[in-house]
Design a protein around this motif. Structure first.
Motif, short mmCIF file in Angstrom:
data_model
loop_
_atom_site.label_atom_id
_atom_site.label_comp_id
_atom_site.label_asym_id
_atom_site.label_seq_id
_atom_site.Cartn_x
_atom_site.Cartn_y
_atom_site.Cartn_z
N GLY A 1 0.57 -1.26 -0.06
CA GLY A 1 0.10 -0.06 -0.10
C GLY A 1 0.89 1.31 0.02
O GLY A 1 1.80 1.40 -0.80
N LYS A 2 0.54 2.33 0.71
CA LYS A 2 0.98 3.54 1.00
C LYS A 2 2.59 3.54 1.79
O LYS A 2 2.84 4.63 2.27
N ARG A 3 2.87 2.41 2.37
CA ARG A 3 4.09 2.04 3.27
C ARG A 3 3.85 3.06 4.43
O ARG A 3 4.64 4.10 4.54
N GLN A 4 2.79 2.85 4.95
CA GLN A 4 2.30 3.82 6.32
C GLN A 4 3.40 3.57 7.24
O GLN A 4 3.98 2.57 7.61
N LEU A 5 3.71 4.81 8.25
CA LEU A 5 4.65 4.98 9.22
C LEU A 5 3.78 5.51 10.45
O LEU A 5 2.75 6.34 10.18
N TYR A 6 3.97 5.22 11.60
CA TYR A 6 3.57 5.79 12.71
C TYR A 6 4.53 6.33 13.74
O TYR A 6 5.47 5.68 14.16
N GLN A 7 4.81 7.57 13.68
CA GLN A 7 5.83 8.51 14.23
C GLN A 7 7.06 8.10 13.76
O GLN A 7 8.10 7.68 14.61
N GLY A 8 6.99 8.04 12.51
CA GLY A 8 8.34 7.65 11.90
C GLY A 8 8.88 6.07 11.98
O GLY A 8 9.95 5.73 11.30
N SER A 9 8.07 5.27 12.28
CA SER A 9 8.31 3.77 12.51
C SER A 9 7.61 3.10 11.70
O SER A 9 6.20 3.38 11.97
N PRO A 10 7.54 2.04 11.14
CA PRO A 10 6.65 1.19 10.42
C PRO A 10 5.97 0.25 11.53
O PRO A 10 6.51 0.17 12.68
N LEU A 11 4.72 -0.39 11.12
CA LEU A 11 4.10 -0.96 12.15
C LEU A 11 4.05 -2.55 11.79
O LEU A 11 4.11 -2.80 10.63
N TRP A 12 3.94 -3.17 12.77
CA TRP A 12 3.88 -4.63 12.60
C TRP A 12 2.53 -5.12 12.53
O TRP A 12 1.76 -4.82 13.51
N VAL A 13 2.08 -5.73 11.37
CA VAL A 13 0.59 -5.85 11.05
C VAL A 13 0.53 -7.43 10.87
O VAL A 13 1.04 -8.09 10.23
N THR A 14 -0.58 -7.78 11.60
CA THR A 14 -1.18 -9.29 11.54
C THR A 14 -2.24 -9.13 10.89
O THR A 14 -3.45 -8.57 11.14
N PHE A 15 -2.24 -10.21 9.87
CA PHE A 15 -3.43 -10.09 8.82
C PHE A 15 -3.92 -11.60 8.96
O PHE A 15 -3.12 -12.73 9.26
N ALA A 16 -5.28 -12.03 8.72
CA ALA A 16 -5.88 -13.06 8.60
C ALA A 16 -6.30 -13.24 7.20
O ALA A 16 -7.04 -12.42 6.75
N LEU A 17 -5.85 -14.17 6.40
CA LEU A 17 -6.21 -14.24 5.02
C LEU A 17 -7.03 -15.39 4.80
O LEU A 17 -6.99 -16.50 5.16
N GLY A 18 -8.06 -15.12 3.93
CA GLY A 18 -9.08 -16.09 3.70
C GLY A 18 -9.64 -15.81 2.49
O GLY A 18 -9.41 -14.97 1.60
N ASP A 19 -10.86 -16.65 2.20
CA ASP A 19 -11.65 -16.38 1.06
C ASP A 19 -12.71 -15.28 1.17
O ASP A 19 -13.96 -15.60 1.46
N PHE A 20 -12.35 -14.23 1.44
CA PHE A 20 -13.21 -13.01 1.73
C PHE A 20 -13.57 -12.26 0.22
O PHE A 20 -12.60 -11.67 -0.41
N SER A 21 -15.01 -12.55 -0.01
CA SER A 21 -15.22 -12.05 -1.48
C SER A 21 -15.53 -10.15 -1.42
O SER A 21 -15.29 -9.91 -2.50
N ASP A 22 -15.90 -9.94 -0.20
CA ASP A 22 -15.97 -8.30 -0.16
C ASP A 22 -15.91 -7.95 1.58
O ASP A 22 -15.44 -8.65 2.20
#
Length: 224
Positions: free
Chosen positions: A170-191
């Motif tokens: 995406g837009k390479r988001q930073l929080y107060q100058g630092s990247p965030l560790w992001v946890t995703f759940a990947l599945g068959d999400f249609s919308d």
């Protein structure tokens, strides 16, 4: 030699004046003494208090040059070290987070698909709606790792849980100058609605703002 008549008159006048003065002085002295006698046994009138009597204004900060009173005991400064991200448990946690990120990068596809975001934190971030194991709202690297591992090991309900940095997509988001560790759940999400229904099933104990803070909809898009 006897004084003449005129001299005797002068003496008589002078004596009369002296007598008057003695009476006057005596009257004043008597009045003063009487006044003092009247006031004997009564406490003296108190002096008027200044406008700020009874109120002490302390400075907002105390300068380092202040000298403690003789009966005070100097205290040692608080030398408890803050978490160091370069050594010890914090460094180990960051290393493990990076290993998980590199491992999961092999399976990530940023093609605009929907995903459920389960966590998004950087070291030192404050989340008033979540609490660490130590009872704090401020997250260290060890706290971020513990949260991710807990989400990763929980029943996935048909999804896979992965870890990325917010600068990986995406837009390479930073929080107060630092990247965030992001946890995703990947599945068959249609919308979007499919992700929201999954979040409600995954965290039935949460609702409203707390549910959105824990599980929200994201689109995994590549860098623009």
């Amino acid at each position: 030699m006897y004084p003449t008549a005129p001299n005797r008159r002068v003496l008589l006048v002078g004596g009369a004046v002296a007598a008057v003065l003695l009476v006057a002085v005596g009257g004043v002295t008597a009045a003063t003494m009487a006044d003092q006698d009247d006031r004997q046994g009564q406490p003296p009138a108190a002096a008027p208090l200044p406008p700020d009597a009874g109120f002490t204004e302390f400075p907002a900060t105390t300068s380092t040059g202040d000298t403690p009173s003789p009966d005070s005991t100097p205290t040692e400064p608080d030398t408890e070290p803050s978490p160091d991200s370069t050594t010890g448990p914090e460094a180990e946690a960051l290393e493990q987070l990076e290993q998980l990120r590199q491992q999961d990068a092999l399976t990530m596809v940023f093609d605009g698909r929907f995903a459920a975001q389960l966590a998004s934190k950087s070291v030192g971030i404050v989340d008033p709606l979540q609490t660490t194991a130590a009872g704090s709202h401020t997250f260290t690297a060890a706290d971020i790792l513990a949260e991710h591992l807990a989400l990763r090991s929980a029943p996935s309900q048909g999804t896979s849980v992965v870890l990325v940095l917010s600068t990986d997509f995406g837009k390479r988001q930073l929080y107060q100058g630092s990247p965030l560790w992001v946890t995703f759940a990947l599945g068959d999400f249609s919308d979007r609605e499919a992700v929201q229904r999954w979040c409600a099933r995954r965290f039935p104990e949460l609702a409203g703002e707390r549910l959105t803070n824990q599980c929200t909809v994201r689109k995994l898009e590549a860098h623009p």
